[in-house]
Design a protein around this motif. Structure first.
Motif, mmCIF file in Angstrom:
data_model
loop_
_atom_site.group_PDB
_atom_site.id
_atom_site.type_symbol
_atom_site.label_atom_id
_atom_site.label_comp_id
_atom_site.label_asym_id
_atom_site.label_seq_id
_atom_site.Cartn_x
_atom_site.Cartn_y
_atom_site.Cartn_z
ATOM 1 N N TYR A 27 25.236 2.750 -16.259
ATOM 2 C CA TYR A 27 24.618 1.467 -16.569
ATOM 3 C C TYR A 27 23.158 1.705 -16.895
ATOM 4 O O TYR A 27 22.435 2.322 -16.122
ATOM 5 N N PRO A 29 19.715 -0.208 -17.626
ATOM 6 C CA PRO A 29 19.055 -1.515 -17.682
ATOM 7 C C PRO A 29 18.210 -1.657 -18.935
ATOM 8 O O PRO A 29 17.767 -0.676 -19.531
ATOM 9 N N LYS A 32 12.097 -3.411 -19.469
ATOM 10 C CA LYS A 32 11.437 -4.527 -18.790
ATOM 11 C C LYS A 32 10.062 -4.781 -19.401
ATOM 12 O O LYS A 32 9.327 -3.848 -19.723
ATOM 13 N N LEU A 51 17.377 -13.182 -12.516
ATOM 14 C CA LEU A 51 17.715 -12.023 -13.349
ATOM 15 C C LEU A 51 18.733 -11.124 -12.652
ATOM 16 O O LEU A 51 19.695 -10.653 -13.269
ATOM 17 N N LYS A 52 18.528 -10.877 -11.370
ATOM 18 C CA LYS A 52 19.439 -10.032 -10.606
ATOM 19 C C LYS A 52 20.821 -10.676 -10.528
ATOM 20 O O LYS A 52 21.840 -10.009 -10.710
ATOM 21 N N ARG A 55 22.576 -10.237 -13.875
ATOM 22 C CA ARG A 55 23.070 -8.872 -14.062
ATOM 23 C C ARG A 55 24.350 -8.644 -13.257
ATOM 24 O O ARG A 55 25.316 -8.039 -13.741
ATOM 25 N N ILE A 58 27.372 -10.559 -14.758
ATOM 26 C CA ILE A 58 27.874 -9.876 -15.954
ATOM 27 C C ILE A 58 28.681 -8.642 -15.564
ATOM 28 O O ILE A 58 29.759 -8.396 -16.100
ATOM 29 N N ALA A 59 28.177 -7.865 -14.602
ATOM 30 C CA ALA A 59 28.895 -6.667 -14.162
ATOM 31 C C ALA A 59 30.231 -7.036 -13.515
ATOM 32 O O ALA A 59 31.240 -6.353 -13.729
ATOM 33 N N ILE A 83 26.095 -0.509 -9.960
ATOM 34 C CA ILE A 83 25.206 -0.544 -11.128
ATOM 35 C C ILE A 83 23.785 -0.121 -10.784
ATOM 36 O O ILE A 83 22.933 -0.056 -11.659
ATOM 37 N N VAL A 85 21.436 -1.471 -8.357
ATOM 38 C CA VAL A 85 20.392 -2.416 -7.961
ATOM 39 C C VAL A 85 20.448 -2.585 -6.451
ATOM 40 O O VAL A 85 21.464 -2.294 -5.815
#
Length: 104
Positions: A27, A29, A32, A51-52, A55, A58-59, A83, A85
């Motif tokens: 993955y 990112p 930024k 935002l987190k 993400r 979507i994953a 992913i 995070v």
């Protein structure tokens, strides 16, 4: 028959595949950009949380989890680890399920 009328069959996507399509790894990112200065601290916290959550939603959708009731806190945290995070809080997990609930 014109050549433009004959279209090759497209590759299966998540919605047409017989089994869930696995997450493409690694993955990467997106690049930024710096956030705008001068906002209250709470705005930055809420922005980064959204935002987190996006993400993670979507994953999860890419990995075959399509309904919010399938996305428990442990599933969301496992996806976050996959992913790369930081593990999300309960509030962020709730936000992920809310994003998955709003469809089309």
């Amino acid at each position: 028959m014109p050549a433009a009328a004959v279209k090759p069959k497209p590759l299966p996507t998540q919605s047409t595949a017989k089994r869930p399509v696995l997450l493409d790894l690694p993955y990467a990112p997106v690049h930024k950009r710096p956030l705008p200065p001068g906002r209250p601290r709470q705005w930055y916290i809420a922005h980064n949380r959204r935002l987190k959550a996006m993400r993670l939603a979507i994953a999860l959708l890419d990995s075959g989890v399509h309904r919010p009731e399938q996305a428990g806190n442990e599933a969301i945290r496992t996806t976050a680890q996959l992913i790369g995070v930081h593990p999300p809080s309960d509030t962020t997990c709730h936000m992920v399920r809310a994003l998955m609930r709003y469809t089309r």
